[in-house]
Scaffold this active site. Structure first.
Site, PDB file in Angstrom:
ATOM      1  N   THR A  70       0.838  -1.205   0.000  1.00 25.93           N
ATOM      2  CA  THR A  70       0.000   0.000   0.000  1.00 25.93           C
ATOM      3  C   THR A  70       0.872   1.255   0.000  1.00 25.93           C
ATOM      4  O   THR A  70       0.594   2.218  -0.718  1.00 25.93           O
ATOM      5  CB  THR A  70      -0.968   0.002   1.201  1.00 25.93           C
ATOM      6  N   LYS A 105      -7.955  -2.314  -6.092  1.00 24.62           N
ATOM      7  CA  LYS A 105      -7.537  -3.389  -5.182  1.00 24.62           C
ATOM      8  C   LYS A 105      -8.645  -4.435  -5.203  1.00 24.62           C
ATOM      9  O   LYS A 105      -9.628  -4.315  -4.472  1.00 24.62           O
ATOM     10  CB  LYS A 105      -7.316  -2.839  -3.764  1.00 24.62           C
TER      11      LYS A 105
END
Length: 202
Positions: free
Chosen positions: A17, A38
């Protein structure tokens, strides 16, 4: 330019991330409209933390990325485990993921896609993150760790990508054992790869 980059890693908690954030800012500075996807987030209680954080960042960098969190994170599971386990009876639909990707591509030039865990994390019994990279026709961005043991993890992951004929770059996330990295791991990595890329330099 249309570009899809799939961010994976040598393991969980290596910094995918964080890497996505760095890549989004990097391409936005170059003048590209950026987007984020995602497909799976596990450990979701009220809302997907990572997905929401990245979507908020994207909207500051590219206000025309006018999509919802459910577009960005279509599969949300409560159990913090590999998607294969966390999904329970849910069936992962690759065609659905491809459609979501195509939809998000309309709003950006560069789509940063974040995987779950490492390359060999299972989605279905015989389907892994590394297979999804291939099916989505992306270039892989492999995030590797600076900690002791990182050499082995890096070489194994690169071997797997090469075996699948997946184009890739790798970046070292210099945060674990970073004080000893230069002495312990960097000598071999520099000799083996000649040039090293660090996330912190993006």
């Amino acid at each position: 330019m249309k570009k899809n980059l799939f961010v994976s890693a040598t393991n969980t908690d290596v910094g995918k991330t964080f890497a996505c954030g760095k890549l989004l800012e990097h391409y936005a500075k170059k003048g590209f409209k950026v987007g984020y996807f995602k497909p799976f987030e596990t450990g979701v209680v009220n809302f997907p933390l990572d997905g929401t954080k990245m979507l908020n960042l994207v909207k500051t960098l590219n206000p025309s990325f006018n999509v919802t969190i459910n577009d960005v994170v279509p599969y949300q599971f409560k159990l913090p485990a590999a998607p294969y386990v966390a999904k329970g009876e849910t069936i992962i639909d690759i065609e659905f993921i491809k459609e979501k990707k195509k939809y998000l591509e309309q709003f950006c030039d560069v789509l940063i896609i974040e995987g779950a865990g490492g390359l060999m994390v299972p989605l279905e019994k015989d389907l892994f993150i590394i297979d999804l990279i291939k099916k989505l026709e992306c270039k892989a961005i492999l995030i590797t760790s600076s900690k002791l043991g990182g050499i082995n993890d890096t070489l194994l992951s690169i071997e797997a990508l090469k075996n699948r004929n997946i184009d890739f770059e790798f970046y070292i996330n210099l945060y674990q054992d970073k004080d000893s990295f230069k002495k312990v791991s960097e000598p071999f990595l520099k000799e083996h790869f000649k040039t090293l890329n660090f996330l912190q330099d993006l």
